[in-house]
Design an enzyme around this catalytic site. Structure first.
Site, PDB file in Angstrom:
ATOM      1  N   ASP A   1       0.839  -1.203   0.000  1.00 12.73           N
ATOM      2  CA  ASP A   1       0.000   0.000   0.000  1.00 12.73           C
ATOM      3  C   ASP A   1       0.875   1.256   0.000  1.00 12.73           C
ATOM      4  OD1 ASP A   1       0.911  -0.217   2.585  1.00 12.73           O
ATOM      5  OD2 ASP A   1      -1.044   0.043   3.542  1.00 12.73           O
TER       6      ASP A   1
ATOM      7  N   ASP B   1      -1.145  -6.009  -0.368  1.00 16.84           N
ATOM      8  CA  ASP B   1      -1.496  -5.406   0.921  1.00 16.84           C
ATOM      9  C   ASP B   1      -2.996  -5.178   1.035  1.00 16.84           C
ATOM     10  OD1 ASP B   1       0.465  -5.012   2.826  1.00 16.84           O
ATOM     11  OD2 ASP B   1       1.244  -3.197   1.876  1.00 16.84           O
TER      12      ASP B   1
ATOM     13  N   GLU C   1       8.934  -4.292  10.529  1.00 19.31           N
ATOM     14  CA  GLU C   1       9.433  -3.026   9.973  1.00 19.31           C
ATOM     15  C   GLU C   1       9.999  -2.126  11.079  1.00 19.31           C
ATOM     16  OE1 GLU C   1       6.721  -1.155   7.249  1.00 19.31           O
ATOM     17  OE2 GLU C   1       7.886   0.690   7.154  1.00 19.31           O
TER      18      GLU C   1
HETATM   19  O1  KIV Z   1       3.576  -1.168   1.656  1.00 13.81           O
HETATM   20  C1  KIV Z   1       4.753  -1.561   1.682  1.00 13.81           C
HETATM   21  O2  KIV Z   1       5.578  -1.239   0.814  1.00 13.81           O
HETATM   22  C2  KIV Z   1       5.155  -2.426   2.772  1.00 13.81           C
HETATM   23  C3  KIV Z   1       6.625  -2.704   2.913  1.00 13.81           C
HETATM   24  C4  KIV Z   1       7.299  -1.522   3.468  1.00 13.81           C
HETATM   25  C5  KIV Z   1       6.877  -3.918   3.700  1.00 13.81           C
HETATM   26  O3  KIV Z   1       4.352  -2.849   3.523  1.00 13.81           O
END
Ligand code: KIV
Length: 288
Positions: free
Chosen positions: A64, A107, A205
């Site tokens: 996302d 996501d 993260e």
């Molecule tokens: O949305 C994204 O790019 C992520 C990564 C930072 C793991 O969730």
């Protein structure tokens, strides 16, 4: 007019595509057991998907973060299920065009899994129909039923703890997490909970390296870190950050090329060539 040869950077060696074996969800735990690190990268469109398909990358994430990277937003909060569906379809189409499979995670955006089970199942189903092999959800407390039900419904779930950007406002910004004893214990308990609920992998993260290692060692599913140090089971980066296309220079980002400088240089040459008449050249026009 004569065409002048240009100095393109060519790769040192072609990659043997027959060596690329796409992962499945159960393969993630096997990879951890065999001590082989997992490589994951974000992708949001078909052009980059076709390029990534030709690399040894194990797992592609339609993050996302597209809200920030592609749509120019300040946080991931404006991402919607529709936005994620569009990008997921685009990436899957690109991977298919390249004729090479990759494990693709999409996501679930802000609040899409917090408005009750049927809504969450519907959103996850739409992402899977758009071409995802799995979905990723931030956090766990309060949506344990969603994680459990998705897994029971045949949808592999990747967890995401530590800095969870969808909680930007609660966390007070994009800040390193797990720096005090109580938050360390909370994170360890949440990670165990996600494993017990059936997640096949976990993203951690922006946490201290020591904590990343401790959590990775307490789980049998792989921990894929972004700013979580070297003791985890794999790494993920935002593609545009590692290519130097964004101005984002956090401690944990390694820039492999200065992509924006390369693009600026190419566009300058294009402008110069238009000015001088070098473009279009003799091979770039239609004959009679
Ligand atoms: O949305 C994204 O790019 C992520 C990564 C930072 C793991 O969730």
């Amino acid at each position: 007019m004569e065409q002048t040869p240009r100095n393109y950077r060519t790769p040192d060696a072609a990659i043997d595509l027959t060596e690329l074996h796409p992962l499945t969800a159960p393969d993630f735990a096997k990879r951890k057991k065999s001590n082989r690190k997992i490589s994951m990268i974000t992708c949001y469109d078909a052009v980059f998907a076709q390029i990534i398909a030709r690399t040894p990358i194990d797992c592609v994430l339609v993050g996302d973060s597209c809200a920030m990277v592609v749509h120019g937003e300040k946080t991931t909060i404006p991402a919607t299920v529709d936005m994620m569906i569009t990008h997921t379809r685009s990436v899957r189409t690109g991977l298919q065009a390249a004729g090479l499979a990759k494990f693709l995670v999409a996501d679930m955006p802000f609040l899409s899994f917090r408005a009750g089970l049927p809504v969450a199942i519907e959103a996850a189903g739409a992402l899977m129909r758009a071409g995802a092999d799995a979905v990723k959800l931030e956090g766990v407390d309060g949506h344990e039923d969603v994680v459990h039900n998705l897994v029971q419904s045949g949808i592999p779930v990747m967890g995401h703890l530590g800095l969870t950007p969808q909680s930007f406002h609660t966390l007070g910004g994009h800040k390193v997490q797990g720096r005090n004893n109580s938050s360390v214990e909370v994170l360890k308990a949440q990670a165990l909970k996600l494993e017990q609920l059936g997640c096949f992998a976990l993203v951690l993260e922006c946490i201290p390296e020591k904590l990343g290692g401790e959590i990775a060692r307490q789980l049998s599913i792989p921990v894929i870190g972004i700013g979580a140090g070297r003791e985890v089971d794999g790494q993920v980066l935002v593609l545009h950050d590692m290519l130097g296309l964004t101005g984002f220079t956090a401690t944990f980002v390694h820039r492999y090329i200065d992509g924006s400088a390369l693009v600026v240089q190419a566009l300058k040459e294009y402008c110069d060539d238009i000015d001088s008449g070098a473009f279009p050249g003799a091979t770039e026009v239609f004959g009679p």
